[in-house]
Write a protein that holds these residues in place. Sequence first.
Motif, PDB file in Angstrom:
ATOM      1  N   ASN A 117     -13.840  38.625  40.150  1.00  0.00           N
ATOM      2  CA  ASN A 117     -14.189  37.395  41.007  1.00  0.00           C
ATOM      3  C   ASN A 117     -13.169  36.111  40.990  1.00  0.00           C
ATOM      4  OD1 ASN A 117     -16.701  38.415  41.710  1.00  0.00           O
ATOM      5  ND2 ASN A 117     -17.781  37.528  39.972  1.00  0.00           N
ATOM      6  N   TRP A 118     -11.976  36.451  40.527  1.00  0.00           N
ATOM      7  CA  TRP A 118     -10.839  35.458  40.435  1.00  0.00           C
ATOM      8  C   TRP A 118     -10.152  35.656  41.939  1.00  0.00           C
ATOM      9  CZ3 TRP A 118     -10.174  31.224  37.574  1.00  0.00           C
ATOM     10  CH2 TRP A 118     -10.389  31.534  36.365  1.00  0.00           C
ATOM     11  N   ALA A 119     -10.673  36.378  42.706  1.00  0.00           N
ATOM     12  CA  ALA A 119      -9.982  36.799  44.128  1.00  0.00           C
ATOM     13  C   ALA A 119     -10.117  35.204  44.787  1.00  0.00           C
ATOM     14  CB  ALA A 119     -10.825  37.719  44.762  1.00  0.00           C
ATOM     15  N   LEU A 120      -9.078  34.908  45.425  1.00  0.00           N
ATOM     16  CA  LEU A 120      -9.129  33.462  46.051  1.00  0.00           C
ATOM     17  C   LEU A 120     -10.244  33.122  46.757  1.00  0.00           C
ATOM     18  CD1 LEU A 120      -6.600  31.415  45.863  1.00  0.00           C
ATOM     19  CD2 LEU A 120      -5.875  32.121  47.988  1.00  0.00           C
ATOM     20  N   ASN A 121     -10.490  34.215  47.476  1.00  0.00           N
ATOM     21  CA  ASN A 121     -11.771  33.779  48.597  1.00  0.00           C
ATOM     22  C   ASN A 121     -13.159  33.603  47.759  1.00  0.00           C
ATOM     23  OD1 ASN A 121     -12.097  36.337  48.042  1.00  0.00           O
ATOM     24  ND2 ASN A 121     -13.029  37.038  49.861  1.00  0.00           N
ATOM     25  N   ILE A 122     -13.111  33.872  46.610  1.00  0.00           N
ATOM     26  CA  ILE A 122     -14.198  33.648  45.715  1.00  0.00           C
ATOM     27  C   ILE A 122     -14.044  32.479  44.621  1.00  0.00           C
ATOM     28  CG2 ILE A 122     -15.826  34.607  43.948  1.00  0.00           C
ATOM     29  CD1 ILE A 122     -15.206  37.455  45.034  1.00  0.00           C
ATOM     30  N   ALA A 123     -12.871  32.590  44.002  1.00  0.00           N
ATOM     31  CA  ALA A 123     -12.694  31.517  42.930  1.00  0.00           C
ATOM     32  C   ALA A 123     -12.166  30.413  43.502  1.00  0.00           C
ATOM     33  CB  ALA A 123     -11.766  32.062  41.916  1.00  0.00           C
ATOM     34  N   GLY A 124     -11.845  30.156  44.894  1.00  0.00           N
ATOM     35  CA  GLY A 124     -11.234  28.969  45.659  1.00  0.00           C
ATOM     36  C   GLY A 124     -12.186  28.288  46.428  1.00  0.00           C
ATOM     37  N   LYS A 125     -13.470  28.230  45.915  1.00  0.00           N
ATOM     38  CA  LYS A 125     -14.551  27.536  46.834  1.00  0.00           C
ATOM     39  C   LYS A 125     -15.466  26.901  46.093  1.00  0.00           C
ATOM     40  CE  LYS A 125     -14.623  30.860  50.927  1.00  0.00           C
ATOM     41  NZ  LYS A 125     -15.483  31.650  51.527  1.00  0.00           N
ATOM     42  N   PRO A 126     -15.779  25.536  46.502  1.00  0.00           N
ATOM     43  CA  PRO A 126     -17.033  24.670  45.687  1.00  0.00           C
ATOM     44  C   PRO A 126     -18.067  25.689  45.823  1.00  0.00           C
ATOM     45  CG  PRO A 126     -15.765  23.348  47.229  1.00  0.00           C
ATOM     46  CD  PRO A 126     -15.339  24.669  47.748  1.00  0.00           C
ATOM     47  N   PRO A 127     -19.188  25.259  45.255  1.00  0.00           N
ATOM     48  CA  PRO A 127     -19.247  24.149  44.199  1.00  0.00           C
ATOM     49  C   PRO A 127     -18.652  24.720  42.904  1.00  0.00           C
ATOM     50  CG  PRO A 127     -21.298  24.973  44.222  1.00  0.00           C
ATOM     51  CD  PRO A 127     -20.475  25.988  45.308  1.00  0.00           C
ATOM     52  N   ALA A 128     -18.405  23.469  42.175  1.00  0.00           N
ATOM     53  CA  ALA A 128     -17.522  23.707  40.688  1.00  0.00           C
ATOM     54  C   ALA A 128     -18.028  22.322  40.020  1.00  0.00           C
ATOM     55  CB  ALA A 128     -16.376  23.840  40.664  1.00  0.00           C
ATOM     56  N   ASP A 129     -17.578  22.262  38.753  1.00  0.00           N
ATOM     57  CA  ASP A 129     -18.074  21.361  37.927  1.00  0.00           C
ATOM     58  C   ASP A 129     -17.404  19.850  37.954  1.00  0.00           C
ATOM     59  OD1 ASP A 129     -18.849  23.799  36.981  1.00  0.00           O
ATOM     60  OD2 ASP A 129     -19.327  22.838  35.086  1.00  0.00           O
ATOM     61  N   ALA A 130     -16.233  19.932  38.831  1.00  0.00           N
ATOM     62  CA  ALA A 130     -15.379  18.719  39.049  1.00  0.00           C
ATOM     63  C   ALA A 130     -14.784  19.083  40.354  1.00  0.00           C
ATOM     64  CB  ALA A 130     -14.274  18.479  37.991  1.00  0.00           C
ATOM     65  N   PRO A 131     -14.140  17.860  40.852  1.00  0.00           N
ATOM     66  CA  PRO A 131     -13.342  18.091  42.460  1.00  0.00           C
ATOM     67  C   PRO A 131     -12.018  18.866  42.297  1.00  0.00           C
ATOM     68  CG  PRO A 131     -13.914  15.712  42.009  1.00  0.00           C
ATOM     69  CD  PRO A 131     -13.916  16.555  40.510  1.00  0.00           C
ATOM     70  N   TRP A 132     -11.729  19.583  43.264  1.00  0.00           N
ATOM     71  CA  TRP A 132     -10.491  20.482  43.321  1.00  0.00           C
ATOM     72  C   TRP A 132      -9.263  19.751  43.199  1.00  0.00           C
ATOM     73  CZ3 TRP A 132     -14.199  23.910  43.334  1.00  0.00           C
ATOM     74  CH2 TRP A 132     -13.809  25.235  42.951  1.00  0.00           C
ATOM     75  N   HIS A 133      -8.005  20.332  42.619  1.00  0.00           N
ATOM     76  CA  HIS A 133      -6.961  19.497  42.511  1.00  0.00           C
ATOM     77  C   HIS A 133      -6.265  19.475  44.009  1.00  0.00           C
ATOM     78  CE1 HIS A 133      -2.819  18.370  41.372  1.00  0.00           C
ATOM     79  NE2 HIS A 133      -3.341  18.021  40.345  1.00  0.00           N
ATOM     80  N   ASP A 134      -5.593  18.627  44.503  1.00  0.00           N
ATOM     81  CA  ASP A 134      -4.849  18.488  45.965  1.00  0.00           C
ATOM     82  C   ASP A 134      -3.859  19.492  45.917  1.00  0.00           C
ATOM     83  OD1 ASP A 134      -6.333  16.251  46.512  1.00  0.00           O
ATOM     84  OD2 ASP A 134      -4.665  14.763  46.230  1.00  0.00           O
ATOM     85  N   GLY A 135      -3.118  19.916  44.806  1.00  0.00           N
ATOM     86  CA  GLY A 135      -1.879  21.019  44.893  1.00  0.00           C
ATOM     87  C   GLY A 135      -2.877  22.306  45.052  1.00  0.00           C
ATOM     88  N   ALA A 136      -3.947  22.635  44.606  1.00  0.00           N
ATOM     89  CA  ALA A 136      -4.775  23.670  44.894  1.00  0.00           C
ATOM     90  C   ALA A 136      -5.475  23.650  46.364  1.00  0.00           C
ATOM     91  CB  ALA A 136      -5.694  24.144  43.853  1.00  0.00           C
ATOM     92  N   ILE A 137      -5.828  22.641  46.874  1.00  0.00           N
ATOM     93  CA  ILE A 137      -6.502  22.617  48.069  1.00  0.00           C
ATOM     94  C   ILE A 137      -5.207  22.887  49.122  1.00  0.00           C
ATOM     95  CG2 ILE A 137      -7.206  21.063  49.790  1.00  0.00           C
ATOM     96  CD1 ILE A 137      -8.919  19.551  47.623  1.00  0.00           C
ATOM     97  N   ARG A 138      -4.029  22.392  48.972  1.00  0.00           N
ATOM     98  CA  ARG A 138      -2.895  22.688  49.968  1.00  0.00           C
ATOM     99  C   ARG A 138      -2.795  24.156  50.075  1.00  0.00           C
ATOM    100  NH1 ARG A 138       2.553  21.567  47.805  1.00  0.00           N
ATOM    101  NH2 ARG A 138       1.854  19.590  47.223  1.00  0.00           N
ATOM    102  N   TYR A 139      -2.838  24.960  48.885  1.00  0.00           N
ATOM    103  CA  TYR A 139      -2.574  26.453  48.920  1.00  0.00           C
ATOM    104  C   TYR A 139      -3.845  27.024  49.521  1.00  0.00           C
ATOM    105  CZ  TYR A 139      -1.291  31.009  47.742  1.00  0.00           C
ATOM    106  OH  TYR A 139      -1.118  32.542  47.663  1.00  0.00           O
ATOM    107  N   LEU A 140      -4.987  26.541  49.160  1.00  0.00           N
ATOM    108  CA  LEU A 140      -6.398  27.194  49.895  1.00  0.00           C
ATOM    109  C   LEU A 140      -6.306  27.219  51.261  1.00  0.00           C
ATOM    110  CD1 LEU A 140      -8.492  26.011  46.723  1.00  0.00           C
ATOM    111  CD2 LEU A 140      -7.877  28.415  47.460  1.00  0.00           C
TER     112      LEU A 140
END
Length: 396
Positions: free
Chosen positions: A301-324
């Motif tokens: 479940n660390w696959a990017l299309n699973i672990a890279g989507k909201p919701p989560a406990d805090a906002p996402w980091h801009d550097g992560a969003i750029r890659y996503l």
Amino acid sequence: MRTTKGAGRLLAGVAAGAVMAATAAAAAAADAKLPGTMVWTAYDLGSSGYAEASGIANALMKKHDTRVRIVPSGTSIGRLLPVTTSKASYGYLANEAFFATEGTYDFAVPQWGPQDLRIVLGRLAGGGMSCAGDLGIKTPADMKGKRIGYVKGNPSVNVKTDAYLAFGGLTQADVVPVWFGSYNALKTAVISNQLDCFGSVTTSANAREIEASPRGLAWPEFAPENKEGWAKISKVADFFQPYRETAGAGISKEKPKDIVGYRYPMIVTYARQSDDEVYALIKGIDEVFEDFAGTTGSAQNWALNIAGKPPADAPWHDGAIRYLKEKGVWDAEAQAWQEKRLERLATVMAAWDEATDKYTTWRADEEKKGNKVNPEESWLKFWNDYRMEKGLGPAS
């Protein structure tokens, strides 16, 4: 820990990031590089969080010129403090990430307050209510009047339990809350008929022991189509989502269960962390995914299309969003969630600053009157009351 006005800092960071993003994105993609050394924090040795952090670290070190040291801790403060003080860059956290952004529970004290945290990736996990099978419980609403387990000093467990009850239109007033001193005691209490249900993951040894006991095991289901129920869960905490579990005690691919999804562990850092470094980290993890995907039963479940989507406990980091965005994972729905979550964080941080100012004035007035004030107790009550007044929910 907070030393300046939090909301102002948050909004300034958002504005600055927007100005710089357009001019720096192309160069950053080419130049982004992992640092020579990183320190991460994680749950204790033996936890799935520590095992997965180790698996990711080993995979990165085999492919990149970087070294990773992992510092385990059994407490939320122990996992976050090194990140706060920059002794560690990232923490593999659980719900303390949510409590820290809200300034609640352990983080409601004056030394902390709302933290400006960001998510890099968050592995999807499933949880629900592990109930005795002899009670005929099929939905959360069926838990009304039942003995429900809570753990003293464990807000992560307790908040999830309150959320599960909320799905069925219930609160602690509608059940019989039974408080225990440790999480492991809950399983024994169910088997000995001192308890009926408690929050659990499906793959735990505890759940399998209950399944094998004379009482048996049942998982009340959280129907994905029940929009009203999911709206009620979100009012308790907004990091939950529908999740169909296909593995665990009493669960299989042939007999799946609709339970609740949340993120554990989450790779968390502060908003101040370099966009380029975060970009390099998430890119590196994505590239070595196959090398660590078998670390635990849930590591897939660390696959990017699973672990890279909201919701989560805090906002996402801009550097992560750029890659996503580059990988086609981050979409308009994710961005809408992000903006709403950033707005919530700014509101909470502003409320903390306002409450701090008002409390300082109130305390001075009380002392002038000759009234003794216990700073710890009076602040917690003041902050709790202020949050309720602002419609932000309780502090603990």
